[in-house]
Each structure stands twice: as structure tokens, then as C-alpha cells.
Design a protein around this motif. Structure first.
Motif, PDB file in Angstrom:
ATOM      1  N   LYS A 171       0.821  -1.220   0.000  1.00  0.00           N
ATOM      2  CA  LYS A 171       0.000   0.000   0.000  1.00  0.00           C
ATOM      3  C   LYS A 171       0.851   1.264   0.000  1.00  0.00           C
ATOM      4  N   THR A 172       2.108   1.159   0.436  1.00  0.00           N
ATOM      5  CA  THR A 172       2.983   2.329   0.458  1.00  0.00           C
ATOM      6  C   THR A 172       4.085   2.240  -0.594  1.00  0.00           C
ATOM      7  N   ALA A 173       3.908   1.347  -1.566  1.00  0.00           N
ATOM      8  CA  ALA A 173       4.932   1.137  -2.590  1.00  0.00           C
ATOM      9  C   ALA A 173       4.651   1.917  -3.872  1.00  0.00           C
ATOM     10  N   THR A 174       3.773   2.892  -3.803  1.00  0.00           N
ATOM     11  CA  THR A 174       3.416   3.641  -5.019  1.00  0.00           C
ATOM     12  C   THR A 174       4.588   4.433  -5.579  1.00  0.00           C
ATOM     13  N   TRP A 175       5.625   4.701  -4.757  1.00  0.00           N
ATOM     14  CA  TRP A 175       6.812   5.404  -5.255  1.00  0.00           C
ATOM     15  C   TRP A 175       7.510   4.634  -6.366  1.00  0.00           C
ATOM     16  N   LEU A 176       7.251   3.329  -6.413  1.00  0.00           N
ATOM     17  CA  LEU A 176       7.857   2.526  -7.472  1.00  0.00           C
ATOM     18  C   LEU A 176       7.390   2.961  -8.858  1.00  0.00           C
ATOM     19  N   LYS A 177       6.207   3.561  -8.921  1.00  0.00           N
ATOM     20  CA  LYS A 177       5.707   4.033 -10.214  1.00  0.00           C
ATOM     21  C   LYS A 177       6.623   5.081 -10.828  1.00  0.00           C
ATOM     22  N   ASP A 178       7.284   5.863  -9.973  1.00  0.00           N
ATOM     23  CA  ASP A 178       8.175   6.911 -10.467  1.00  0.00           C
ATOM     24  C   ASP A 178       9.417   6.346 -11.150  1.00  0.00           C
ATOM     25  N   LEU A 179       9.703   5.081 -10.903  1.00  0.00           N
ATOM     26  CA  LEU A 179      10.898   4.451 -11.471  1.00  0.00           C
ATOM     27  C   LEU A 179      10.581   3.633 -12.723  1.00  0.00           C
ATOM     28  N   LYS A 180       9.351   3.689 -13.169  1.00  0.00           N
ATOM     29  CA  LYS A 180       8.952   2.923 -14.348  1.00  0.00           C
ATOM     30  C   LYS A 180       9.810   3.301 -15.546  1.00  0.00           C
ATOM     31  N   GLY A 181      10.328   2.282 -16.218  1.00  0.00           N
ATOM     32  CA  GLY A 181      11.137   2.505 -17.402  1.00  0.00           C
ATOM     33  C   GLY A 181      12.581   2.849 -17.121  1.00  0.00           C
ATOM     34  N   LYS A 182      12.958   2.968 -15.835  1.00  0.00           N
ATOM     35  CA  LYS A 182      14.313   3.357 -15.466  1.00  0.00           C
ATOM     36  C   LYS A 182      15.125   2.198 -14.907  1.00  0.00           C
ATOM     37  N   ILE A 183      14.454   1.219 -14.329  1.00  0.00           N
ATOM     38  CA  ILE A 183      15.089   0.047 -13.728  1.00  0.00           C
ATOM     39  C   ILE A 183      14.040  -1.055 -13.686  1.00  0.00           C
ATOM     40  N   LEU A 184      14.462  -2.290 -13.827  1.00  0.00           N
ATOM     41  CA  LEU A 184      13.507  -3.401 -13.748  1.00  0.00           C
ATOM     42  C   LEU A 184      13.055  -3.547 -12.302  1.00  0.00           C
ATOM     43  N   ARG A 185      11.752  -3.384 -12.068  1.00  0.00           N
ATOM     44  CA  ARG A 185      11.186  -3.427 -10.719  1.00  0.00           C
ATOM     45  C   ARG A 185      10.571  -4.803 -10.495  1.00  0.00           C
ATOM     46  N   VAL A 186      11.154  -5.567  -9.571  1.00  0.00           N
ATOM     47  CA  VAL A 186      10.723  -6.939  -9.331  1.00  0.00           C
ATOM     48  C   VAL A 186      10.062  -7.035  -7.966  1.00  0.00           C
ATOM     49  N   GLY A 187       8.838  -7.523  -7.938  1.00  0.00           N
ATOM     50  CA  GLY A 187       8.140  -7.758  -6.686  1.00  0.00           C
ATOM     51  C   GLY A 187       8.404  -9.177  -6.215  1.00  0.00           C
ATOM     52  N   VAL A 188       8.870  -9.310  -4.980  1.00  0.00           N
ATOM     53  CA  VAL A 188       9.191 -10.623  -4.423  1.00  0.00           C
ATOM     54  C   VAL A 188       8.035 -11.102  -3.561  1.00  0.00           C
ATOM     55  N   PHE A 189       7.530 -12.281  -3.869  1.00  0.00           N
ATOM     56  CA  PHE A 189       6.366 -12.845  -3.189  1.00  0.00           C
ATOM     57  C   PHE A 189       6.670 -14.259  -2.706  1.00  0.00           C
ATOM     58  N   VAL A 190       6.058 -14.640  -1.605  1.00  0.00           N
ATOM     59  CA  VAL A 190       6.185 -15.994  -1.070  1.00  0.00           C
ATOM     60  C   VAL A 190       4.789 -16.582  -0.922  1.00  0.00           C
ATOM     61  N   ASN A 191       4.497 -17.615  -1.715  1.00  0.00           N
ATOM     62  CA  ASN A 191       3.195 -18.290  -1.682  1.00  0.00           C
ATOM     63  C   ASN A 191       2.038 -17.286  -1.705  1.00  0.00           C
TER      64      ASN A 191
END
Length: 217
Positions: A51-71
Motif C-alpha cells: 500500500k505504500t509502494a506507489t513510489w515505485l511508479k516513479d521508477l517505471k522505465g528506469k530500472i527493472l522493478r521486481v516484486g518478491v512474493f512468497v506463496n
């Protein structure tokens, strides 16, 4: 483009995982790091609330953004990609090939992580049809982040026998052993969390720069 650059077999790449701060993410961009990982598993000491990761949108196209999930609920991961928060998914738990297939159905790039004791731990790796596989030290119930290495000869054998499957090497990699990891295993990329930190989730950019130097050498 970012995914292709990260997985380009002609030159190794670097992924810094466990990023929790927007300013650290931007600095990775400024340094030219190919990929970053953000951990959305609540039990991780590097957990980041989606819910607080919206800052990742600002990095779109600049670095590969990988979300790490477990099950995870795969739909949650899919929604984060569709919302433009991440570009790719890393499945770091006990997910089955069937669960992973839903990402494939949506044409979402994903990496499947495996804890490696012996070659037998990788018997099903190809069944996932993943964009790449991440080989890590085994950590039952912890799912990575131990800062421990594993037997790199197993990884090297896997790379030799699967030349068309990108391999990301993780587990206990630090600036001091990064060159050895690259020369012994010849992975597509190195994935580093604790080896590039001041404390969990807070990056040490002297270490990041040293890792970049090793990768680019």
C-alpha cells in the motif's frame, strides 16, 4: 527492454533486492543498476507494505522493478503489475508450476526461486516456464535472506546443462566474492540483498558500487 537488458546473456547484470526506501531506489537508478527487488512477504525483515509502494511508479522505465512474493495469491501479484507498480514477479516460496502458469497466461515476466542443496532440487525448474530461475541457499520456512552461500558447483552444472534458461545467482554474495561467483557459475545475473546493506532494507552504496565494479569487470 529492461527485462531483455537484465537477462542479456552476453554480459552479467546486478539485481539489488530488499529495497525499502524510495531514495535508495532512485540511487540504484542513478548508478545504472539493472534491477531491484522489493519484498512483499510480510514475514520478511525487508518487508515493504504494497500500500505504500506507489513510489515505485516513479521508477517505471528506469530500472527493472521486481516484486518478491512468497506463496502469494497470484491475483495480488498480477494486480501490482497491472497497476504499474512492478514489472516482474519473483516467486520465492513453494509455488507450483500450475500457480505460476497464471502469470504466464497474463504474459507477466516472472522468476522462480529455488533453494539449492543438491542438483535434485532443480529437477522441476524447467516446468515453470519462467523468464529465469533464481538459485539461492536453502532456507526452509525463511525463504531466502540468510546471507549464506551454497555449493556453487551445483549452480555451475545447471548453467552448463541449461544454456537457454537465464540463471540468477543469489545467497551470500558480497563484494569480496562476486567475481568468484561470476567466474565459477557464469550466471546471467547476481542477486544481492544482505551483501549490499547497512541494515535490513537499508542499502550500503559503497557495497553496491563495489558489486557493480565486479559485475562490469
Amino acid at each position: 527492454m529492461l527485462l531483455e537488458r537484465f537477462l542479456d546473456p552476453s554480459t552479467p547484470s546486478l539485481k539489488i533486492c530488499g529495497v525499502t526506501l524510495a531514495e535508495d531506489g532512485q540511487r540504484l537508478v542513478d548508478l545504472g543498476v539493472e534491477a531491484m527487488g522489493v519484498n512483499f512477504w510480510p514475514k520478511s525483515k525487508r518487508y515493504h507494505n504494497p500500500k505504500t509502494a506507489t513510489w515505485l511508479k516513479d521508477l517505471k522505465g528506469k530500472i527493472l522493478r521486481v516484486g518478491v512474493f512468497v506463496n502469494p495469491d497470484i491475483n495480488d501479484a498480477i494486480e501490482m503489475v497491472r497497476a504499474g507498480i512492478i514489472d516482474a514477479v519473483q516467486l520465492h516460496g513453494d509455488e507450483s508450476p500450475l500457480q505460476a502458469s497464471f502469470l504466464e497466461d497474463w504474459a507477466i515476466p516472472f522468476f522462480k526461486a529455488f533453494g539449492v542443496n543438491t542438483a535434485a532440487d532443480l529437477n522441476r525448474a524447467e516446468e515453470y516456464h519462467a523468464s529465469g530461475v533464481l538459485l539461492d541457499a536453502p532456507a526452509p520456512g525463511v525463504y531466502g535472506g540468510t546471507g549464506e552461500t551454497f555449493d556453487w558447483s551445483v549452480a555451475a552444472d545447471f548453467v552448463r546443462h541449461h544454456p537457454d534458461l537465464p540463471v540468477i545467482l543469489a545467497g551470500g554474495i558480497v563484494p569480496e566474492n562476486a567475481v568468484a561467483a561470476l567466474s565459477q557459475v557464469r550466471p546471467t545475473a547476481l542477486d544481492v540483498a544482505s551483501g549490499a546493506e547497512i541494515s535490513p532494507g537499508i542499502k550500503d552504496f559503497d557495497k553496491v558500487e563495489a558489486l557493480l565494479k565486479a559485475v562490469r569487470s
